[in-house]
Design a protein around this motif. Structure first.
Motif, mmCIF file in Angstrom:
data_model
loop_
_atom_site.group_PDB
_atom_site.id
_atom_site.type_symbol
_atom_site.label_atom_id
_atom_site.label_comp_id
_atom_site.label_asym_id
_atom_site.label_seq_id
_atom_site.Cartn_x
_atom_site.Cartn_y
_atom_site.Cartn_z
ATOM 1 N N GLY A 150 43.646 -9.777 4.965
ATOM 2 C CA GLY A 150 43.859 -11.184 4.648
ATOM 3 C C GLY A 150 43.889 -12.011 5.919
ATOM 4 N N ARG A 151 44.028 -13.308 5.782
ATOM 5 C CA ARG A 151 44.077 -14.201 6.936
ATOM 6 C C ARG A 151 45.278 -15.125 6.810
ATOM 7 N NH1 ARG A 151 40.329 -13.448 11.294
ATOM 8 N NH2 ARG A 151 38.593 -12.252 10.422
ATOM 9 N N ASP A 152 45.942 -15.325 7.910
ATOM 10 C CA ASP A 152 47.049 -16.290 7.948
ATOM 11 C C ASP A 152 46.457 -17.691 7.773
ATOM 12 O OD1 ASP A 152 48.994 -18.187 8.915
ATOM 13 O OD2 ASP A 152 50.080 -16.483 9.772
ATOM 14 N N PRO A 153 46.903 -18.452 6.747
ATOM 15 C CA PRO A 153 46.320 -19.779 6.506
ATOM 16 C C PRO A 153 46.578 -20.765 7.633
ATOM 17 C CG PRO A 153 48.267 -19.439 5.158
ATOM 18 C CD PRO A 153 47.941 -18.112 5.777
ATOM 19 N N ASP A 154 47.596 -20.506 8.449
ATOM 20 C CA ASP A 154 47.926 -21.440 9.524
ATOM 21 C C ASP A 154 47.082 -21.235 10.777
ATOM 22 O OD1 ASP A 154 49.898 -22.673 7.965
ATOM 23 O OD2 ASP A 154 51.396 -21.169 8.585
ATOM 24 N N ASN A 155 46.894 -19.965 11.166
ATOM 25 C CA ASN A 155 46.183 -19.709 12.419
ATOM 26 C C ASN A 155 44.905 -18.873 12.259
ATOM 27 O OD1 ASN A 155 47.168 -17.083 12.023
ATOM 28 N ND2 ASN A 155 48.965 -17.464 13.315
ATOM 29 N N GLY A 156 44.643 -18.372 11.045
ATOM 30 C CA GLY A 156 43.427 -17.601 10.799
ATOM 31 C C GLY A 156 43.483 -16.163 11.279
ATOM 32 N N TYR A 157 44.635 -15.711 11.799
ATOM 33 C CA TYR A 157 44.757 -14.344 12.277
ATOM 34 C C TYR A 157 44.717 -13.363 11.094
ATOM 35 C CZ TYR A 157 46.213 -16.166 16.855
ATOM 36 O OH TYR A 157 46.260 -16.811 18.071
ATOM 37 N N ARG A 158 44.228 -12.172 11.379
ATOM 38 C CA ARG A 158 44.181 -11.133 10.351
ATOM 39 C C ARG A 158 45.597 -10.703 9.962
ATOM 40 N NH1 ARG A 158 40.152 -10.279 13.950
ATOM 41 N NH2 ARG A 158 38.033 -9.820 13.174
ATOM 42 N N ILE A 159 45.769 -10.397 8.675
ATOM 43 C CA ILE A 159 47.047 -9.906 8.174
ATOM 44 C C ILE A 159 46.800 -8.559 7.491
ATOM 45 C CG2 ILE A 159 48.946 -10.289 6.561
ATOM 46 C CD1 ILE A 159 48.479 -13.277 6.873
ATOM 47 N N PHE A 160 47.553 -7.564 7.905
ATOM 48 C CA PHE A 160 47.400 -6.226 7.357
ATOM 49 C C PHE A 160 48.660 -5.831 6.586
ATOM 50 C CE2 PHE A 160 44.445 -6.531 10.809
ATOM 51 C CZ PHE A 160 43.333 -5.835 10.377
ATOM 52 N N THR A 161 48.450 -5.163 5.445
ATOM 53 C CA THR A 161 49.537 -4.707 4.590
ATOM 54 C C THR A 161 49.616 -3.177 4.666
ATOM 55 O OG1 THR A 161 48.127 -4.400 2.654
ATOM 56 C CG2 THR A 161 49.040 -6.626 3.020
ATOM 57 N N PRO A 162 50.639 -2.564 4.076
ATOM 58 C CA PRO A 162 50.683 -1.095 4.037
ATOM 59 C C PRO A 162 49.440 -0.483 3.386
ATOM 60 C CG PRO A 162 52.831 -1.978 3.530
ATOM 61 C CD PRO A 162 51.904 -3.163 3.603
ATOM 62 N N LEU A 163 48.845 -1.192 2.418
ATOM 63 C CA LEU A 163 47.610 -0.704 1.800
ATOM 64 C C LEU A 163 46.493 -0.602 2.836
ATOM 65 C CD1 LEU A 163 45.834 0.047 -0.625
ATOM 66 C CD2 LEU A 163 45.477 -2.395 -1.021
ATOM 67 N N HIS A 164 46.395 -1.592 3.712
ATOM 68 C CA HIS A 164 45.381 -1.546 4.752
ATOM 69 C C HIS A 164 45.626 -0.385 5.718
ATOM 70 C CE1 HIS A 164 44.948 -6.011 3.777
ATOM 71 N NE2 HIS A 164 43.757 -5.488 3.534
ATOM 72 N N ILE A 165 46.891 -0.110 6.000
ATOM 73 C CA ILE A 165 47.217 1.020 6.883
ATOM 74 C C ILE A 165 46.703 2.315 6.270
ATOM 75 C CG2 ILE A 165 49.046 2.326 8.016
ATOM 76 C CD1 ILE A 165 48.622 -0.495 9.122
ATOM 77 N N ARG A 166 46.904 2.449 4.968
ATOM 78 C CA ARG A 166 46.413 3.648 4.284
ATOM 79 C C ARG A 166 44.898 3.739 4.400
ATOM 80 N NH1 ARG A 166 49.040 5.854 -0.494
ATOM 81 N NH2 ARG A 166 47.988 7.824 -0.877
#
Length: 237
Positions: A150-166
């Motif tokens: 996902g992307r942070d709506p404020d700065n556009g940085y990538r956001i990773f969840t535990p699902l992404h870690i898997r």
């Protein structure tokens, strides 16, 4: 000496006589003697070469199979065996990777990260550190369509969840296999859609393919040993 007509060998191996001529033209089977009428006179040695070649193609591929038989023609049995041994070690690695993948899919708690705390939202640096990979690798896998952070709506940085870690752990495990992109996408996307059962099925299919190739390799090695015996490079029982 007993001789075989091309059609005799072709029928035994369920191939065409033109295929025999192709193999001969590739230099992977010794040239046979010729009868007065010009017909090829194949011997038991030629039959052993053809049998070995036909068994090796599906197990080791055309290129390596031809290299192996050229070594045998030069009397270099050891070089031929080491080529085959290397390919078997590669297949052993693929099986280990598939086994690890199944183990990872079967445990929803990510046991590899048991001593690390997972946040609901992580930066690419945090995700890379947790999974033991480089940031650049994660960016590459995203470009390949394997990851969709996902992307942070404020700065556009990538956001990773535990699902992404898997998913990253699965990619890290699978990246060196022959299933690199197509099968890996199937597995990673199945995890993304919470379809662990489908991901397991894809991995199990990969394991089935590995088992079949392992059986093919052993059949090919058996024919290779018989060829070596026939040409006098190995003692007969």
């Amino acid at each position: 000496m007993e001789y075989y007509k091309p059609i005799d060998i072709a029928r035994q191996l369920n191939i065409s006589t033109s295929a025999l001529r192709h193999y001969e033209s590739w230099g992977v089977v010794p040239s046979p003697e010729r009868a007065a009428n010009g017909y090829r006179l194949y011997t038991r040695m030629h039959l052993a070469y053809f049998r070995c070649l036909r068994a090796m193609f599906p197990a080791f591929g055309v290129g390596l199979s031809c290299d192996v038989l050229r070594h045998i023609q030069r009397g270099d049995m050891d070089s031929a065996f080491w080529l085959v041994s290397h390919e078997q070690s590669v297949l052993q690695h693929e099986k280990a990777v598939a086994d690890k993948t199944l183990a990872l899919l079967q445990d929803p708690e990510l046991p590899i990260l048991a001593n690390k705390k997972l946040k609901s939202a992580m930066t690419i640096g945090e995700a890379a550190s947790l999974a033991g990979v480089q940031d650049s690798a994660i960016r590459h896998w995203e470009k390949e369509g394997l990851l969709k952070p996902g992307r942070d709506p404020d700065n556009g940085y990538r956001i990773f969840t535990p699902l992404h870690i898997r998913q990253i752990l699965l990619i890290r495990t699978l990246r060196r296999t022959v299933y690199f992109l197509e099968r890996m996408k199937d597995i990673v996307q199945a995890v993304e859609h919470q379809s662990i059962g489908k991901a397991k099925k894809v991995t199990e299919q990969a394991l089935h393919s590995i088992h079949e190739r392992n059986r093919q390799q052993f059949r090919a090695v058996s024919e290779l040993v018989e060829l070596c015996k026939e040409v006098g490079l190995m003692e007969r029982d």
